[in-house]
Each structure stands twice: as C-alpha cells, then as structure tokens.
Design a protein around this motif. Structure first.
Motif, PDB file in Angstrom:
ATOM      1  N   MET A   1       0.947  -1.183   0.080  1.00 12.06           N
ATOM      2  CA  MET A   1       0.031   0.033   0.143  1.00 12.06           C
ATOM      3  C   MET A   1       0.825   1.284   0.075  1.00 12.06           C
ATOM      4  O   MET A   1       0.343   2.369  -0.478  1.00 12.06           O
ATOM      5  N   SER A   2       2.041   1.240   0.591  1.00  9.87           N
ATOM      6  CA  SER A   2       2.878   2.207   0.979  1.00  9.87           C
ATOM      7  C   SER A   2       3.179   3.168  -0.564  1.00  9.87           C
ATOM      8  O   SER A   2       2.917   4.424  -0.495  1.00  9.87           O
ATOM      9  N   PRO A   3       3.413   2.733  -1.782  1.00 12.51           N
ATOM     10  CA  PRO A   3       3.860   3.256  -3.143  1.00 12.51           C
ATOM     11  C   PRO A   3       2.565   4.241  -3.433  1.00 12.51           C
ATOM     12  O   PRO A   3       2.628   5.099  -4.043  1.00 12.51           O
ATOM     13  N   PHE A   4       1.219   3.656  -3.141  1.00  9.67           N
ATOM     14  CA  PHE A   4       0.157   4.489  -3.466  1.00  9.67           C
ATOM     15  C   PHE A   4       0.179   5.573  -2.655  1.00  9.67           C
ATOM     16  O   PHE A   4      -1.032   6.491  -3.169  1.00  9.67           O
ATOM     17  N   PHE A   5       0.685   5.875  -1.535  1.00  7.46           N
ATOM     18  CA  PHE A   5       0.723   7.126  -1.109  1.00  7.46           C
ATOM     19  C   PHE A   5       1.912   8.087  -1.670  1.00  7.46           C
ATOM     20  O   PHE A   5       1.481   9.102  -2.091  1.00  7.46           O
ATOM     21  N   ASN A   6       3.011   7.658  -1.758  1.00  4.69           N
ATOM     22  CA  ASN A   6       4.304   8.426  -1.822  1.00  4.69           C
ATOM     23  C   ASN A   6       4.231   8.815  -3.294  1.00  4.69           C
ATOM     24  O   ASN A   6       4.413  10.186  -3.770  1.00  4.69           O
ATOM     25  N   GLY A   7       3.766   7.943  -4.228  1.00  4.54           N
ATOM     26  CA  GLY A   7       3.760   8.196  -5.855  1.00  4.54           C
ATOM     27  C   GLY A   7       3.096   9.286  -6.221  1.00  4.54           C
ATOM     28  O   GLY A   7       3.182  10.259  -6.818  1.00  4.54           O
ATOM     29  N   PRO A   8       1.400   8.897  -5.740  1.00  6.26           N
ATOM     30  CA  PRO A   8       0.552   9.977  -6.181  1.00  6.26           C
ATOM     31  C   PRO A   8       0.603  11.433  -5.659  1.00  6.26           C
ATOM     32  O   PRO A   8       0.353  12.429  -6.328  1.00  6.26           O
ATOM     33  N   TYR A   9       1.118  11.368  -4.326  1.00  5.35           N
ATOM     34  CA  TYR A   9       1.331  12.485  -3.714  1.00  5.35           C
ATOM     35  C   TYR A   9       2.476  13.587  -4.568  1.00  5.35           C
ATOM     36  O   TYR A   9       2.281  14.674  -4.497  1.00  5.35           O
ATOM     37  N   ALA A  10       3.592  12.904  -4.960  1.00  6.11           N
ATOM     38  CA  ALA A  10       4.639  13.606  -5.645  1.00  6.11           C
ATOM     39  C   ALA A  10       4.068  14.205  -7.178  1.00  6.11           C
ATOM     40  O   ALA A  10       4.056  15.211  -7.376  1.00  6.11           O
ATOM     41  N   ALA A  11       3.073  13.549  -7.601  1.00 10.63           N
ATOM     42  CA  ALA A  11       2.276  13.508  -8.932  1.00 10.63           C
ATOM     43  C   ALA A  11       1.488  14.841  -8.620  1.00 10.63           C
ATOM     44  O   ALA A  11       1.241  15.843  -9.563  1.00 10.63           O
ATOM     45  N   MET A  12       0.740  14.802  -7.509  1.00 12.47           N
ATOM     46  CA  MET A  12      -0.140  15.935  -7.219  1.00 12.47           C
ATOM     47  C   MET A  12       0.627  17.208  -7.086  1.00 12.47           C
ATOM     48  O   MET A  12       0.051  18.418  -7.489  1.00 12.47           O
ATOM     49  N   LEU A  13       1.756  17.271  -6.619  1.00  9.95           N
ATOM     50  CA  LEU A  13       2.535  18.367  -6.287  1.00  9.95           C
ATOM     51  C   LEU A  13       2.990  18.941  -7.795  1.00  9.95           C
ATOM     52  O   LEU A  13       2.802  20.228  -7.768  1.00  9.95           O
ATOM     53  N   GLN A  14       3.412  18.001  -8.443  1.00  6.81           N
ATOM     54  CA  GLN A  14       4.161  18.290  -9.892  1.00  6.81           C
ATOM     55  C   GLN A  14       2.953  18.952 -10.512  1.00  6.81           C
ATOM     56  O   GLN A  14       3.224  19.828 -11.606  1.00  6.81           O
TER      57      GLN A  14
END
Length: 414
Positions: A321-334
């Motif tokens: 479950m962990s990558p589904f937080f970190n990855g999309p959060y970075a994409a939202m910032l970008q």
C-alpha cells in the motif's frame, strides 16, 4: 514525441538506480560499521543526526536556489559532491581508520548534497513527462526506491563482509558517476528564468514560494495530513523487529522475513502503480493507501501471539500500500504548481515529511515503553484510517486542483 520522453526517463532512471542503490548500500554499511566498532548508542545517534538534519534545516530555503539554477546541472553537481566526499572517506578507510569527527563531517556534506538533489529531481520530472503520465512516472520512481531499500542493506553487508568499507565507498563513487553520465545524455527543458529584480532578493522569492504553496488549499490540506500520517507511520520499520521479538517471541530470522516481505510488497505496489498510471485520481490512490495501511496496522495491534503468519501477511499488504501514497502525492505536487516555483514547494514539503520522523520516533519510544509495541501499531492504524477518511471527504467537497499562476509583487508572472 510519445516515445522520446520515455527514452529520456529510461536513461535517467537507469543511472539513478545505480546511484540510489549504492547510496543505500553505503548508508547501511556505515551505520553497521559504527555499530560494530564502537557499540555506542551516542555515536549512532550523532551519525543519524548528521545524515538527517541538514535536509530538514535546509529544506525550506534551498528551493529558492533550485528554482534559480539549472536543474540538470544541480543534480549533476549534487551527485558529484556526494561522489567526491565518498571518495575522500573511502580513501581514508582504505588507508587507515578515520576519526569519528571526520565521518560525521562527511555524513553532513553528503546529506546537504542530497537535500539539493532529491527536490531538484522531483521538480525536473514535469519538465520531461506529459502531465497525464506523472503518476505512472512516480510509480517507476517508487519501484527504484523500493528495490534499493531492499537490496541496499543486503548487498552492502555482502560487499562490506567480503572486502571493506573503503571499497564500498568507491562503489558509491562509481554509482554517482554513472548517474551523471546518463544525465549528460538527456535534455531537460529549463523553466523561464526569474527577472533580475526577483533573483536579487532571496527572501522575497522565499516568501513568494510560501504564498504560492498556501494558495492551493488542497495541497496544504494534504501536506498537513502527510505530517500526521508520517508521525504515525515512520516509526513502524523500527518497531517491526521489536514486535517480532517481544510479542511473537521469535528471533532474527523471522524478523528478516517480515522486513524482506514488506519490501517485496513495496516493489509489487510500485509496479502496480506504474501499470495503472492515472486510471484513478491521485487523491483516490492516496486515500486507498491510507485506508489499507490503517486497517493492516490496526489489525497488527490486536493480533494474537500465535498468529505470526498473519503478521507476515499483514506486513506484506502494508508494504504494497505504501507506494500508492508516496507516488501520487509527488504527482499531485508536480501538477499543482508551475515549474518555476516547484523547487520551493517540493523542498518545503520534503522538510515537513522529514520532520515527522523524529517526532514519531520520540512519541513511539514513550508509548511503547509504557503501553507495549502493539499499542503503537493499533493507535497509529486508527489515526491513519481516520486521516484517510477525512482527506477523502474534504477533497470530495473541495474539488480543487489547479495550477498556481499568480503574479508576484514585482510584476513577474510564474
């Protein structure tokens, strides 16, 4: 054009894989070497702070420089600095045994260079990839990070045991050089430069970055949620071995199985995210991740002593479950900020994330000492679960995710 950006990322990520992997090997091996040679908790604490504090302290400020400088050149300079001082420490270890002060200084410098490299890399991604592919790219990056987290300590100990810490540091130099060579063969578009009036005032740019950050209320809300999430979750990797030992009464072999399968879960989750891409909204991925982590963590907090197999399964799911937080959060910032201010925003958010780690570890120490390790797992799971539901409800209400294109006080448009 569609294939060109993929080729660019293939070059960049192949180089970053070597760099991140060798850095992970070195970080683990240095801590192990200090543990083995000094057996001092104070030495380990100082080494940990030396490798951590520069990124927390410098984070809110370095974004101004990142938005001024060429991002490709910044990444090359940061990796080059890490390589240079790894070489210095490697030569010292190869020829003799350096003083602890010298080791601390090298760790400080490496951490400072990393503070520039990571946000500069994140800020460069939307300059290469199409906006609708940012979540997929985040999945690729999480895949590399997850692999390095697992393989780094194992390979680091293997090389350290077979050779020496000096040889291992030379490998880190080699990894950084490969990353830089790959970057030299890539083209990264540079955002529109600042006007001379803006560039001359550091604090006005810093203030502008802060004002731009708080204008996107959805990101502010998510960053606050990330801070809370980080306090609850950051101590868990440290507590997994303690849970294995004190609650289940098992030894190091069982602890290594839990740690290894958690990492395998992270790789599987990263691969799945890279395949799914933007099929769901980023906030949906984030909330699903928080709900999954919260449920598994709370379940571990109430699991019986004879159910170690279920603990292993729940830990693996949590890792997935962990990558589904970190990855999309970075994409939202970008997606939410223009490239001209992205360095400031990412460095600020990174500092918040890093700061949650020592807060969480301090609180966990008190809670676990007084109420047991399961109490932290249970209540951190509940906090994460509630936070995920809260964020989902708030985002459903807000429906806001726009780019900031505000004009600064000097009339310069970002």
């Amino acid at each position: 054009m569609q294939q060109q950006w993929k080729k660019t990322f293939a070059l960049i990520f192949s180089g970053q894989l070597f760099s991140i992997l060798t850095t992970s090997m070195v970080q683990f091996s240095i801590i192990w070497h200090l543990t083995k040679t000094t057996e001092s908790a104070v030495v380990l604490m100082i080494a940990g702070l030396a490798g951590f504090l520069p990124q927390v302290i410098l984070g809110p400020f370095i974004g101004v420089w990142l938005d001024r400088w060429n991002r490709k050149q910044t990444m090359i300079a940061a990796d080059g600095t890490i390589a240079l001082f790894s070489l210095a420490l490697g030569l010292y270890y190869y020829l003799g045994d350096p003083s602890l002060v010298f080791v601390y200084v090298i760790l400080l410098i490496r951490s400072t260079a990393s503070a520039f490299h990571a946000p500069s890399f994140q800020a460069a991604i939307p300059l290469i990839a199409p906006e609708d592919q940012l979540t997929r790219v985040a999945g690729w990056q999480q895949l590399i990070n997850s692999f390095s987290i697992i393989a780094g300590p194992v390979l680091g100990i293997a090389v350290y045991s077979a050779t020496s810490l000096g040889i291992l540091l030379f490998l880190d130099v080699f990894g950084a050089l490969i990353a830089n060579v790959m970057l030299l063969f890539t083209k990264i578009r540079q955002p529109k430069p600042h006007s001379p009036a803006t560039a001359s005032s550091f604090f006005s740019e810093l203030k502008f970055g802060w004002n731009a950050f708080i204008q996107v209320k959805s990101i502010v809300l998510l960053t606050i949620g990330t801070g809370i999430f980080g306090v609850a979750i950051m101590p868990l990797p440290t507590l997994f071995p303690l849970m294995t030992l004190t609650h289940f009464g098992r030894g190091g072999y069982s602890a290594s199985i839990v740690d290894g399968l958690f990492g395998i879960g992270m790789i599987a989750g990263s691969f799945l995210l890279s395949m799914l891409g933007s099929r769901l909204k980023d906030i949906s991925y984030i909330c699903i991740s928080m709900l999954g982590i919260g449920l598994t963590c709370a379940a571990i907090g109430v699991i019986g002593q004879g159910l170690f197999v279920y603990f292993v399964i729940l830990s693996t799911i949590m890792g997935m479950m962990s990558p589904f937080f970190n990855g999309p959060y970075a994409a939202m910032l970008q997606r939410s900020y223009e490239p001209e201010i992205l360095g400031r925003v990412i460095s600020l958010v990174t500092s918040v994330t890093l700061l949650s780690a020592p807060i969480g570890l301090s609180l966990a120490g008190v809670i676990v000492s007084n109420f047991g390790v399961q109490a932290w797992f249970f209540w951190s799971g509940i906090i994460t679960l509630v936070s995920g539901i809260f964020l989902y409800v708030q985002f459903k209400r807000m429906q806001v995710n726009v780019k900031v294109t505000t004009t600064g006080a000097d009339g310069h448009s970002y």
